[in-house]
Design a protein around this motif. Structure first.
Motif, PDB file in Angstrom:
ATOM      1  N   TYR A   1     -23.202 -36.299  50.992  1.00  0.00           N
ATOM      2  CA  TYR A   1     -23.080 -36.111  52.429  1.00  0.00           C
ATOM      3  C   TYR A   1     -22.987 -34.623  52.745  1.00  0.00           C
ATOM      4  N   GLN A   2     -23.586 -34.240  53.857  1.00  0.00           N
ATOM      5  CA  GLN A   2     -23.569 -32.843  54.297  1.00  0.00           C
ATOM      6  C   GLN A   2     -22.745 -32.719  55.570  1.00  0.00           C
ATOM      7  N   VAL A   3     -21.821 -31.778  55.578  1.00  0.00           N
ATOM      8  CA  VAL A   3     -21.010 -31.484  56.762  1.00  0.00           C
ATOM      9  C   VAL A   3     -21.194 -30.010  57.089  1.00  0.00           C
ATOM     10  N   ILE A   4     -21.558 -29.717  58.325  1.00  0.00           N
ATOM     11  CA  ILE A   4     -21.749 -28.328  58.753  1.00  0.00           C
ATOM     12  C   ILE A   4     -20.768 -28.019  59.875  1.00  0.00           C
ATOM     13  N   MET A   5     -19.932 -27.005  59.653  1.00  0.00           N
ATOM     14  CA  MET A   5     -18.967 -26.560  60.656  1.00  0.00           C
ATOM     15  C   MET A   5     -19.353 -25.169  61.148  1.00  0.00           C
ATOM     16  N   THR A   6     -19.245 -24.972  62.446  1.00  0.00           N
ATOM     17  CA  THR A   6     -19.600 -23.700  63.054  1.00  0.00           C
ATOM     18  C   THR A   6     -18.415 -23.127  63.815  1.00  0.00           C
ATOM     19  N   VAL A   7     -18.061 -21.889  63.500  1.00  0.00           N
ATOM     20  CA  VAL A   7     -17.022 -21.154  64.219  1.00  0.00           C
ATOM     21  C   VAL A   7     -17.707 -20.342  65.304  1.00  0.00           C
ATOM     22  N   GLY A   8     -17.236 -20.471  66.544  1.00  0.00           N
ATOM     23  CA  GLY A   8     -17.919 -19.856  67.667  1.00  0.00           C
ATOM     24  C   GLY A   8     -17.630 -18.376  67.845  1.00  0.00           C
ATOM     25  N   GLU A   9     -18.300 -17.793  68.830  1.00  0.00           N
ATOM     26  CA  GLU A   9     -18.093 -16.387  69.182  1.00  0.00           C
ATOM     27  C   GLU A   9     -16.650 -16.168  69.607  1.00  0.00           C
ATOM     28  N   GLY A  10     -16.131 -15.010  69.287  1.00  0.00           N
ATOM     29  CA  GLY A  10     -14.765 -14.682  69.659  1.00  0.00           C
ATOM     30  C   GLY A  10     -13.734 -15.276  68.731  1.00  0.00           C
ATOM     31  N   GLY A  11     -14.234 -15.934  67.637  1.00  0.00           N
ATOM     32  CA  GLY A  11     -13.307 -16.471  66.647  1.00  0.00           C
ATOM     33  C   GLY A  11     -12.694 -17.795  67.021  1.00  0.00           C
ATOM     34  N   GLU A  12     -13.338 -18.538  67.995  1.00  0.00           N
ATOM     35  CA  GLU A  12     -12.784 -19.838  68.342  1.00  0.00           C
ATOM     36  C   GLU A  12     -12.713 -20.704  67.099  1.00  0.00           C
ATOM     37  N   GLY A  13     -11.578 -21.312  66.898  1.00  0.00           N
ATOM     38  CA  GLY A  13     -11.420 -22.214  65.783  1.00  0.00           C
ATOM     39  C   GLY A  13     -11.124 -21.536  64.465  1.00  0.00           C
ATOM     40  N   MET A  14     -10.903 -20.225  64.442  1.00  0.00           N
ATOM     41  CA  MET A  14     -10.610 -19.550  63.189  1.00  0.00           C
ATOM     42  C   MET A  14      -9.268 -20.011  62.639  1.00  0.00           C
ATOM     43  N   GLU A  15      -9.208 -20.120  61.327  1.00  0.00           N
ATOM     44  CA  GLU A  15      -7.951 -20.488  60.688  1.00  0.00           C
ATOM     45  C   GLU A  15      -6.898 -19.405  60.926  1.00  0.00           C
ATOM     46  N   LYS A  16      -5.682 -19.813  61.192  1.00  0.00           N
ATOM     47  CA  LYS A  16      -4.590 -18.871  61.364  1.00  0.00           C
ATOM     48  C   LYS A  16      -3.847 -18.722  60.043  1.00  0.00           C
ATOM     49  N   GLN A  17      -3.333 -17.547  59.799  1.00  0.00           N
ATOM     50  CA  GLN A  17      -2.639 -17.293  58.553  1.00  0.00           C
ATOM     51  C   GLN A  17      -1.408 -18.174  58.395  1.00  0.00           C
TER      52      GLN A  17
ATOM     53  N   GLU B   1     -17.325 -26.655  65.927  1.00  0.00           N
ATOM     54  CA  GLU B   1     -18.465 -27.537  66.124  1.00  0.00           C
ATOM     55  C   GLU B   1     -18.768 -28.170  64.780  1.00  0.00           C
ATOM     56  N   ILE B   2     -19.151 -29.440  64.775  1.00  0.00           N
ATOM     57  CA  ILE B   2     -19.389 -30.114  63.503  1.00  0.00           C
ATOM     58  C   ILE B   2     -20.580 -31.051  63.587  1.00  0.00           C
ATOM     59  N   GLN B   3     -21.363 -31.081  62.520  1.00  0.00           N
ATOM     60  CA  GLN B   3     -22.447 -32.030  62.351  1.00  0.00           C
ATOM     61  C   GLN B   3     -22.347 -32.576  60.935  1.00  0.00           C
ATOM     62  N   SER B   4     -22.621 -33.850  60.765  1.00  0.00           N
ATOM     63  CA  SER B   4     -22.580 -34.425  59.431  1.00  0.00           C
ATOM     64  C   SER B   4     -23.673 -35.470  59.302  1.00  0.00           C
ATOM     65  N   GLN B   5     -24.154 -35.634  58.078  1.00  0.00           N
ATOM     66  CA  GLN B   5     -25.156 -36.653  57.835  1.00  0.00           C
ATOM     67  C   GLN B   5     -25.148 -37.070  56.374  1.00  0.00           C
ATOM     68  N   LYS B   6     -25.625 -38.289  56.139  1.00  0.00           N
ATOM     69  CA  LYS B   6     -25.757 -38.808  54.783  1.00  0.00           C
ATOM     70  C   LYS B   6     -27.118 -38.401  54.253  1.00  0.00           C
TER      71      LYS B   6
END
Length: 206
Positions: free
Chosen positions: A65-81, A54-59
């Motif tokens: 600029y601010q960018v906020i990223m959210t990783v969901g429950e269960g590790g959705e979107g987690m970086e893989k090794q 999930e992402i939100q950004s604003q000036k």
């Protein structure tokens, strides 16, 4: 929340720092990134969409600029090794010489309530495009979208953070009593509106 200061960093450093911060989460959580240019926001947004964050950004201010990223429950979107450095690329400016014109609070003809839902959906869908418009013009019934209480403010903030110019007709704001309630973008006039349209490669009017 992990905070990342990437102000002054050239591509791909903001993306690399953000990926490292997401790995540090080791589970659901939020990463806040500060950068100083629209291209960095576009790169971070592209990464977030690819990874399912999930992402939100604003000036916040000029060159901040601010960018906020959210990783969901269960590790959705987690970086893989197995993610490699080759995945981190610097994309060109995704804005093109297209103008979006929003002159109504509703999209299409028919049911007004449905039309309002469709227009809100259209503005959100703009944030998901690979190619962004150069400018969005708001006038007449579209003017309230950039003002206090608008259901599209967060989407417009995200577009502005990626370099999309947001302009609202000053005469329209005055007519609707909204001059003191503008929350996003700048006030413009009919000369600029006409000039933008004349110079555009294409004009999209939902």
């Amino acid at each position: 929340m992990i905070k990342v200061n990437a102000i002054g960093d050239a591509c791909p450093i903001p993306v690399v720092k953000t990926k490292n911060a997401i790995k540090e989460l080791n589970g659901p959580g939020t990463v806040e990134v500060l950068v100083d240019n629209e291209i960095a926001v576009q790169n971070l947004t592209k990464m977030a969409v690819q990874k399912g964050y999930e992402i939100q950004s604003q000036k916040l201010e000029e060159q901040k600029y601010q960018v906020i990223m959210t990783v969901g429950e269960g590790g959705e979107g987690m970086e893989k090794q197995e993610d490699t450095a080759e995945e981190t690329v610097c994309i060109p400016d995704s804005r093109n010489h297209k103008i979006v014109v929003i002159s109504s609070g509703r999209m299409g003809e028919g049911n007004d309530e449905l039309g309002e839902v469709l227009m809100k959906g259209f503005i959100y869908a703009l944030t998901q495009q690979d190619e962004l418009p150069e400018t969005i013009l708001f006038y007449n019934g579209g003017a309230p979208f950039t003002c206090e209480g608008s259901p599209a403010l967060e989407d417009l903030k995200q577009l502005e953070a990626q370099g999309v110019e947001i302009l609202t007709c000053g005469t329209c704001l005055n007519y609707y009593g909204l001059s003191e309630k503008l929350k996003i973008g700048d006030v413009t006039n009919m000369y600029v509106i006409t000039e933008k349209m004349m110079q555009a490669d294409s004009i999209i009017k939902p």
